[in-house]
Design a protein around this motif. Structure first.
Motif, PDB file in Angstrom:
ATOM      1  N   PRO A 125     -49.418 103.111 -26.654  1.00  0.00           N
ATOM      2  CA  PRO A 125     -48.881 101.947 -25.945  1.00  0.00           C
ATOM      3  C   PRO A 125     -49.145 100.659 -26.721  1.00  0.00           C
ATOM      4  O   PRO A 125     -50.171 100.529 -27.385  1.00  0.00           O
ATOM      5  CB  PRO A 125     -49.684 101.934 -24.635  1.00  0.00           C
ATOM      6  CG  PRO A 125     -50.212 103.312 -24.476  1.00  0.00           C
ATOM      7  CD  PRO A 125     -50.410 103.838 -25.855  1.00  0.00           C
ATOM      8  N   ASP A 126     -48.196  99.719 -26.623  1.00  0.00           N
ATOM      9  CA  ASP A 126     -48.394  98.431 -27.287  1.00  0.00           C
ATOM     10  C   ASP A 126     -49.079  97.432 -26.368  1.00  0.00           C
ATOM     11  O   ASP A 126     -49.442  96.345 -26.799  1.00  0.00           O
ATOM     12  CB  ASP A 126     -47.035  97.867 -27.740  1.00  0.00           C
ATOM     13  CG  ASP A 126     -46.046  97.734 -26.586  1.00  0.00           C
ATOM     14  OD1 ASP A 126     -45.985  98.664 -25.751  1.00  0.00           O
ATOM     15  OD2 ASP A 126     -45.346  96.711 -26.507  1.00  0.00           O
ATOM     16  N   PHE A 127     -49.278  97.791 -25.085  1.00  0.00           N
ATOM     17  CA  PHE A 127     -49.904  96.860 -24.144  1.00  0.00           C
ATOM     18  C   PHE A 127     -51.406  96.754 -24.398  1.00  0.00           C
ATOM     19  O   PHE A 127     -52.025  97.715 -24.851  1.00  0.00           O
ATOM     20  CB  PHE A 127     -49.717  97.357 -22.705  1.00  0.00           C
ATOM     21  CG  PHE A 127     -48.282  97.525 -22.321  1.00  0.00           C
ATOM     22  CD1 PHE A 127     -47.478  96.414 -22.095  1.00  0.00           C
ATOM     23  CD2 PHE A 127     -47.732  98.789 -22.202  1.00  0.00           C
ATOM     24  CE1 PHE A 127     -46.144  96.577 -21.751  1.00  0.00           C
ATOM     25  CE2 PHE A 127     -46.401  98.947 -21.861  1.00  0.00           C
ATOM     26  CZ  PHE A 127     -45.599  97.850 -21.637  1.00  0.00           C
ATOM     27  N   VAL A 167     -40.061  97.488 -39.054  1.00  0.00           N
ATOM     28  CA  VAL A 167     -39.953  97.772 -37.618  1.00  0.00           C
ATOM     29  C   VAL A 167     -40.578  99.150 -37.408  1.00  0.00           C
ATOM     30  O   VAL A 167     -40.124 100.129 -37.982  1.00  0.00           O
ATOM     31  CB  VAL A 167     -38.479  97.779 -37.163  1.00  0.00           C
ATOM     32  CG1 VAL A 167     -38.372  98.279 -35.728  1.00  0.00           C
ATOM     33  CG2 VAL A 167     -37.872  96.391 -37.286  1.00  0.00           C
ATOM     34  N   ASP A 168     -41.618  99.184 -36.594  1.00  0.00           N
ATOM     35  CA  ASP A 168     -42.379 100.432 -36.453  1.00  0.00           C
ATOM     36  C   ASP A 168     -41.978 101.166 -35.174  1.00  0.00           C
ATOM     37  O   ASP A 168     -42.349 100.765 -34.071  1.00  0.00           O
ATOM     38  CB  ASP A 168     -43.882 100.113 -36.441  1.00  0.00           C
ATOM     39  CG  ASP A 168     -44.714 101.378 -36.365  1.00  0.00           C
ATOM     40  OD1 ASP A 168     -44.143 102.478 -36.533  1.00  0.00           O
ATOM     41  OD2 ASP A 168     -45.934 101.267 -36.159  1.00  0.00           O
ATOM     42  N   PHE A 169     -41.233 102.256 -35.363  1.00  0.00           N
ATOM     43  CA  PHE A 169     -40.884 103.128 -34.237  1.00  0.00           C
ATOM     44  C   PHE A 169     -41.727 104.404 -34.293  1.00  0.00           C
ATOM     45  O   PHE A 169     -41.409 105.400 -33.667  1.00  0.00           O
ATOM     46  CB  PHE A 169     -39.405 103.511 -34.285  1.00  0.00           C
ATOM     47  CG  PHE A 169     -38.454 102.434 -33.834  1.00  0.00           C
ATOM     48  CD1 PHE A 169     -38.879 101.361 -33.076  1.00  0.00           C
ATOM     49  CD2 PHE A 169     -37.104 102.514 -34.166  1.00  0.00           C
ATOM     50  CE1 PHE A 169     -37.990 100.383 -32.654  1.00  0.00           C
ATOM     51  CE2 PHE A 169     -36.200 101.548 -33.744  1.00  0.00           C
ATOM     52  CZ  PHE A 169     -36.645 100.473 -32.990  1.00  0.00           C
ATOM     53  N   TYR A 205     -40.712 104.183 -28.110  1.00  0.00           N
ATOM     54  CA  TYR A 205     -40.345 102.882 -27.524  1.00  0.00           C
ATOM     55  C   TYR A 205     -41.543 102.208 -26.867  1.00  0.00           C
ATOM     56  O   TYR A 205     -41.393 101.372 -25.971  1.00  0.00           O
ATOM     57  CB  TYR A 205     -39.134 102.974 -26.593  1.00  0.00           C
ATOM     58  CG  TYR A 205     -39.128 104.051 -25.547  1.00  0.00           C
ATOM     59  CD1 TYR A 205     -38.569 105.288 -25.808  1.00  0.00           C
ATOM     60  CD2 TYR A 205     -39.654 103.810 -24.277  1.00  0.00           C
ATOM     61  CE1 TYR A 205     -38.537 106.278 -24.837  1.00  0.00           C
ATOM     62  CE2 TYR A 205     -39.620 104.785 -23.296  1.00  0.00           C
ATOM     63  CZ  TYR A 205     -39.062 106.028 -23.588  1.00  0.00           C
ATOM     64  OH  TYR A 205     -39.040 107.003 -22.611  1.00  0.00           O
ATOM     65  N   ALA A 206     -42.725 102.553 -27.379  1.00  0.00           N
ATOM     66  CA  ALA A 206     -43.929 101.825 -26.958  1.00  0.00           C
ATOM     67  C   ALA A 206     -44.047 100.577 -27.833  1.00  0.00           C
ATOM     68  O   ALA A 206     -45.028 100.368 -28.548  1.00  0.00           O
ATOM     69  CB  ALA A 206     -45.154 102.714 -27.105  1.00  0.00           C
ATOM     70  N   THR A 207     -43.006  99.798 -27.796  1.00  0.00           N
ATOM     71  CA  THR A 207     -42.976  98.557 -28.575  1.00  0.00           C
ATOM     72  C   THR A 207     -42.042  97.579 -27.853  1.00  0.00           C
ATOM     73  O   THR A 207     -41.302  97.986 -26.967  1.00  0.00           O
ATOM     74  CB  THR A 207     -42.525  98.856 -30.030  1.00  0.00           C
ATOM     75  OG1 THR A 207     -42.673  97.680 -30.801  1.00  0.00           O
ATOM     76  CG2 THR A 207     -41.086  99.329 -30.110  1.00  0.00           C
ATOM     77  N   SER A 208     -42.097  96.317 -28.265  1.00  0.00           N
ATOM     78  CA  SER A 208     -41.400  95.290 -27.466  1.00  0.00           C
ATOM     79  C   SER A 208     -39.879  95.467 -27.480  1.00  0.00           C
ATOM     80  O   SER A 208     -39.312  96.080 -28.396  1.00  0.00           O
ATOM     81  CB  SER A 208     -41.728  93.898 -28.011  1.00  0.00           C
ATOM     82  OG  SER A 208     -41.083  93.743 -29.255  1.00  0.00           O
ATOM     83  N   LEU A 264     -56.892 122.068 -17.496  1.00  0.00           N
ATOM     84  CA  LEU A 264     -56.042 120.880 -17.482  1.00  0.00           C
ATOM     85  C   LEU A 264     -56.684 119.819 -18.367  1.00  0.00           C
ATOM     86  O   LEU A 264     -57.854 119.477 -18.172  1.00  0.00           O
ATOM     87  CB  LEU A 264     -55.934 120.325 -16.052  1.00  0.00           C
ATOM     88  CG  LEU A 264     -55.440 121.290 -14.968  1.00  0.00           C
ATOM     89  CD1 LEU A 264     -55.594 120.653 -13.577  1.00  0.00           C
ATOM     90  CD2 LEU A 264     -53.988 121.684 -15.216  1.00  0.00           C
ATOM     91  N   CYS A 265     -55.935 119.328 -19.341  1.00  0.00           N
ATOM     92  CA  CYS A 265     -56.485 118.312 -20.247  1.00  0.00           C
ATOM     93  C   CYS A 265     -55.758 116.998 -20.018  1.00  0.00           C
ATOM     94  O   CYS A 265     -54.523 116.941 -20.114  1.00  0.00           O
ATOM     95  CB  CYS A 265     -56.317 118.751 -21.697  1.00  0.00           C
ATOM     96  SG  CYS A 265     -57.215 120.278 -22.057  1.00  0.00           S
ATOM     97  N   GLY A 266     -56.509 115.964 -19.709  1.00  0.00           N
ATOM     98  CA  GLY A 266     -55.906 114.665 -19.431  1.00  0.00           C
ATOM     99  C   GLY A 266     -56.519 113.590 -20.313  1.00  0.00           C
ATOM    100  O   GLY A 266     -57.411 113.856 -21.121  1.00  0.00           O
ATOM    101  N   SER A 267     -56.029 112.366 -20.141  1.00  0.00           N
ATOM    102  CA  SER A 267     -56.459 111.301 -21.048  1.00  0.00           C
ATOM    103  C   SER A 267     -56.258 109.920 -20.434  1.00  0.00           C
ATOM    104  O   SER A 267     -55.293 109.695 -19.696  1.00  0.00           O
ATOM    105  CB  SER A 267     -55.630 111.400 -22.335  1.00  0.00           C
ATOM    106  OG  SER A 267     -55.910 110.317 -23.180  1.00  0.00           O
ATOM    107  N   ALA A 268     -57.153 109.012 -20.786  1.00  0.00           N
ATOM    108  CA  ALA A 268     -56.968 107.612 -20.397  1.00  0.00           C
ATOM    109  C   ALA A 268     -56.086 106.877 -21.409  1.00  0.00           C
ATOM    110  O   ALA A 268     -55.625 105.768 -21.153  1.00  0.00           O
ATOM    111  CB  ALA A 268     -58.330 106.919 -20.308  1.00  0.00           C
ATOM    112  N   SER A 269     -55.847 107.512 -22.560  1.00  0.00           N
ATOM    113  CA  SER A 269     -55.209 106.806 -23.678  1.00  0.00           C
ATOM    114  C   SER A 269     -53.869 106.192 -23.328  1.00  0.00           C
ATOM    115  O   SER A 269     -53.644 105.000 -23.536  1.00  0.00           O
ATOM    116  CB  SER A 269     -54.995 107.762 -24.858  1.00  0.00           C
ATOM    117  OG  SER A 269     -56.215 108.094 -25.450  1.00  0.00           O
ATOM    118  N   LYS A 270     -52.953 107.020 -22.838  1.00  0.00           N
ATOM    119  CA  LYS A 270     -51.578 106.550 -22.669  1.00  0.00           C
ATOM    120  C   LYS A 270     -51.422 105.856 -21.313  1.00  0.00           C
ATOM    121  O   LYS A 270     -50.753 104.835 -21.219  1.00  0.00           O
ATOM    122  CB  LYS A 270     -50.585 107.710 -22.782  1.00  0.00           C
ATOM    123  CG  LYS A 270     -50.900 108.729 -23.865  1.00  0.00           C
ATOM    124  CD  LYS A 270     -50.620 108.286 -25.279  1.00  0.00           C
ATOM    125  CE  LYS A 270     -51.076 109.358 -26.259  1.00  0.00           C
ATOM    126  NZ  LYS A 270     -50.692 109.145 -27.627  1.00  0.00           N
TER     127      LYS A 270
END
Ligand SMILES: Cc1ncc(COP(=O)(O)O)c(C=O)c1O
Length: 396
Positions: A40-42, A33-35, A371-374, A231-237
């Motif tokens: 994101p898991d989506f 179980v990977d915590f 908790y980026a998991t199901s 300001l540093c931002g990201s599309a990742s999350k």
């Protein structure tokens, strides 16, 4: 042959180490179980993937300007205007390979050998390692579980010395999930303006804030110290695009020019395909961001309820990002675990649950659960974690 001394000052990412251990175990056929995952898991939203396909079909596969294509820079300006009411020009934007490269460019552009750069601990490890790669010295200001790891301006300002060149803030914070309050941010901005100190903000989790609390970092700093703000931002999350590698920085044009020069000699432009997909991510309907946030909220609330059933696991509900940062000091004292590293290792060996030990964030006595998991994975993992704690308590 000896390596360059800078390599001796840094260590590889401890959070990525958890991911590679899980990968290895799974390849060996072990069910884990990977915590640990910091992503994101989506899947990436369909509209964004379609834009990526389209870029390929239209042969948009060539070099772009090192700092990014105009259309994407305009999309970033528009997004920040819509979300925060701030005005940035294209010359004040660079597109980078993730927020990480935006932060790295900033560190190399702003800090000199011997400079001190203040940040708050627990912290995401790349922030301090990048300062060291710029030959500057990170100065840590502790935040505390008792008040939800609040970043207090008075403590940050008290750490300023004549050598201070920068302050790095991360809000929402990985690993704590804490948000900086606007009054604290304003006070830091005022101090920075008075003393000519750069303020670099890691906003990679800016779209993952659960409640409608005031958190307009661009506007508050814009009013106090715009000429000193990066300001540093990201599309990742926000858009579940970690593998695409797209981030950005918004900063005074001279800083952006320096970052672009550095990037032009290191990685050049972000993948042209990624840039075209990111335009869609930023300009199309933002419903997927809201849907993912709603699901993270449900997971956060369930996980919190399950884990807090055991009073030995102490934590506040995170205000942002997707991590629960749990104080396990009561458990450590139970059964002779000397460190949260040892606890995490035993949890992996005995219960097959991977968490990131607090040491990775300079916070012994804690573990970080992503908790980026199901929901099913969260249920199964928390059941195993609770049973693990109970078993060790019995053994003690
Ligand atoms: C606090 C923080 N900042 C920045 C990043 C960088 O992410 P990326 O380079 O994918 O935008 C991460 C990734 O885990 C993070 O946790």
């Amino acid at each position: 042959m000896p390596l360059a001394t800078r390599t001796t000052r840094i260590s590889s990412s401890p959070t990525m180490k958890v991911t590679s251990t899980v990968d290895r175990l799974r390849r060996e056929g072990v069910e884990v179980v990977d915590f640990g995952a910091g992503e994101p898991d989506f899947p990436t939203p369909e509209q964004v993937k379609a834009a990526g396909h389209e870029a390929l079909d239209e042969n948009l596969t060539k070099y772009t300007p090192a700092s990014g294509v105009s259309e994407l820079k305009r999309a970033i300006c528009d997004r920040y205007r819509a979300d925060y009411g701030v005005d940035y020009k294209e010359s004040e934007i660079i597109v980078t390979a993730g927020g990480k490269q935006a932060l790295f460019n900033a560190a190399l552009s702003l800090f000199n050998p011997g400079d001190e750069v203040i940040t708050h601990a627990p912290y995401w490890p790349s922030l301090t390692e990048q300062v060291k790669l710029a030959d500057a010295t990170p100065v840590l200001v502790r935040t505390h579980a008792e008040d939800g790891f609040a970043i207090h301006a008075r403590d940050m300002i008290a750490a300023i010395t004549p050598r201070t060149r920068g302050i790095i803030l991360n809000s929402p914070c990985n690993p704590t999930g804490a948000l900086i309050s606007e009054p604290d941010l304003a006070a830091i901005g005022d101090a920075a303006a008075r003393q000519g100190i750069w303020v670099v903000v890691d906003l990679c989790y800016e779209r993952l804030i659960y409640d409608a609390v005031p958190h307009n970092v661009p506007r508050v700093l814009g009013e106090r110290c715009r000429d000193l703000t990066v300001l540093c931002g990201s599309a990742s999350k926000a858009y579940s695009m970690t593998g695409w590698r797209c981030g950005w920085a918004l900063a005074p044009a001279a800083v952006i020019a320096a970052c672009s020069a550095i990037q032009s000699h290191s990685t050049s432009n972000v993948s042209s395909i990624t840039q075209h997909a990111a335009i869609t991510a930023l300009t199309a309907s933002q419903a997927p961001v809201r849907e993912m946030l709603d699901e993270y909220r449900r997971r956060r609330d369930s996980l919190f309820e399950w884990l807090m059933a055991d009073p030995r696991l102490r934590c506040r509900k995170p205000a942002g990002a997707f991590y629960m940062f749990i104080d396990i000091s009561d458990v450590l004292s139970l059964d002779g675990f000397r460190t949260s590293n040892e606890f995490a290792q035993a949890l992996l060996d005995e219960a097959r649950v991977a968490v990131t030990p607090g040491e990775a964030f300079d916070a012994p006595g804690f573990i970080r659960i992503s908790y980026a998991t199901s929901m099913e994975t969260l249920r199964e993992g928390s059941t195993r974690l609770l049973e693990f704690v109970r078993a060790h308590a019995r053994a003690a």
